[in-house]
Design a protein around this motif. Sequence first.
Motif, short mmCIF file in Angstrom:
data_model
loop_
_atom_site.label_atom_id
_atom_site.label_comp_id
_atom_site.label_asym_id
_atom_site.label_seq_id
_atom_site.Cartn_x
_atom_site.Cartn_y
_atom_site.Cartn_z
N ALA A 21 4.46 -8.47 2.60
CA ALA A 21 4.10 -7.79 1.35
C ALA A 21 3.29 -6.54 1.62
O ALA A 21 3.49 -5.50 0.99
CB ALA A 21 3.33 -8.74 0.44
N ASP A 22 2.38 -6.62 2.58
CA ASP A 22 1.58 -5.45 2.94
C ASP A 22 2.45 -4.34 3.52
O ASP A 22 2.14 -3.16 3.39
CB ASP A 22 0.52 -5.84 3.97
N ALA A 23 3.56 -4.72 4.16
CA ALA A 23 4.43 -3.73 4.80
C ALA A 23 5.31 -3.01 3.79
O ALA A 23 5.46 -1.78 3.85
CB ALA A 23 5.29 -4.40 5.87
N VAL A 24 5.93 -3.76 2.87
CA VAL A 24 6.92 -3.14 1.97
C VAL A 24 6.39 -2.87 0.57
O VAL A 24 7.03 -2.15 -0.20
CB VAL A 24 8.19 -4.01 1.88
N GLY A 25 5.24 -3.44 0.22
CA GLY A 25 4.73 -3.28 -1.13
C GLY A 25 4.16 -1.92 -1.48
O GLY A 25 4.38 -1.42 -2.58
N PRO A 26 3.39 -1.28 -0.58
CA PRO A 26 2.77 0.00 -0.93
C PRO A 26 3.80 1.04 -1.37
O PRO A 26 4.82 1.25 -0.71
CB PRO A 26 2.08 0.42 0.38
N GLY A 27 3.53 1.66 -2.50
CA GLY A 27 4.41 2.69 -3.03
C GLY A 27 5.51 2.17 -3.92
O GLY A 27 6.22 2.97 -4.55
N ALA A 28 5.68 0.85 -4.00
CA ALA A 28 6.72 0.30 -4.86
C ALA A 28 6.27 0.32 -6.32
O ALA A 28 5.11 0.05 -6.63
CB ALA A 28 7.05 -1.13 -4.44
N ALA A 29 7.20 0.63 -7.20
CA ALA A 29 6.89 0.62 -8.63
C ALA A 29 6.88 -0.81 -9.16
O ALA A 29 6.07 -1.16 -10.01
CB ALA A 29 7.90 1.46 -9.40
N VAL A 30 7.81 -1.62 -8.68
CA VAL A 30 7.92 -3.02 -9.08
C VAL A 30 8.03 -3.87 -7.82
O VAL A 30 8.77 -3.51 -6.90
CB VAL A 30 9.16 -3.28 -9.97
N VAL A 31 7.27 -4.96 -7.78
CA VAL A 31 7.38 -5.90 -6.67
C VAL A 31 7.72 -7.26 -7.24
O VAL A 31 7.02 -7.78 -8.13
CB VAL A 31 6.08 -5.98 -5.86
N ALA A 32 8.80 -7.85 -6.74
CA ALA A 32 9.21 -9.18 -7.16
C ALA A 32 8.74 -10.20 -6.14
O ALA A 32 9.06 -10.10 -4.96
CB ALA A 32 10.74 -9.24 -7.29
N VAL A 33 7.97 -11.18 -6.60
CA VAL A 33 7.53 -12.28 -5.75
C VAL A 33 8.47 -13.46 -5.99
O VAL A 33 8.73 -13.83 -7.15
CB VAL A 33 6.07 -12.67 -6.06
N VAL A 34 8.97 -14.06 -4.91
CA VAL A 34 9.94 -15.14 -5.01
C VAL A 34 9.40 -16.36 -4.27
O VAL A 34 9.19 -16.31 -3.05
CB VAL A 34 11.30 -14.73 -4.42
#
Length: 254
Positions: A21-34
């Motif tokens: 999450a720390d790697a791909v989350g920054p800068g994302a407008a929406v993050v889906a947690v599964v």
Amino acid sequence: MINPYGQHGFRARFDWGPIGADAVGPGAAVVAVVDVLSFTTALTVAADLGIEVWPYRWRDASAAGYAERHGATLAVGRSEVTGPDQVSLSPATIRCATDVRRLVLPSPNGSTISHRLAATGATVIGVSLRNATAAAEWTGRRLAGDPAAVVAVVAAGERWPDGSLRPAVEDLWGAGAFLAGLVARGFGPLSPEAEGAVAAYRTVADRLPSLLVECAGGRELYDYGYPEDVAVAAEVDGSRRVPVMDGPRFVPTD
């Protein structure tokens, strides 16, 4: 130097656990947690009932005080249920809940990732097999006016006894179902990691209910005596609600 693990240059990204999450989350407008078995499935069941959910990182004595401060019902561990009206981490008990409008849901994996991502400023949503299509539709509508907007998908996974991440195939399927929904709406390009999740989902899409029973996470719940939780998680596209994190809580959204 650009972080090679951030999957930059792709509008849809996928990774595992808090570090992913720390790697791909920054800068994302929406993050889906599964977290299919069972945090995000529980979120969608609660959303269907109009229940707001406060995710909590720790399943310990502090959770009771947190619930009291928010005027919420505390979901106890599955094995701690003492009566038919008590709500636990089991989605099946949430479905049967009466007079619950606010719920504190302790989950070391899903809750930790949700709070971690919300702190980056991203809009965090809960995705399971029950609402993957609805969540893709909601995300597509939200980002329709921004062709550069990024979506990150984080599969929570589980933990081995030594605390290391155990990738859970049911979370890979749930992430792939959501990403496939984005692809169907023209969203892209997908990172290779995200494409891999879509491919994994498409391979099993017509067999998901039975495979969910047979995967390690499903077998674990069956062995512990909670087959109904697996059955609820297998209600593919059974929900039209999208739990969206607003401050410290998830609120139901259509």
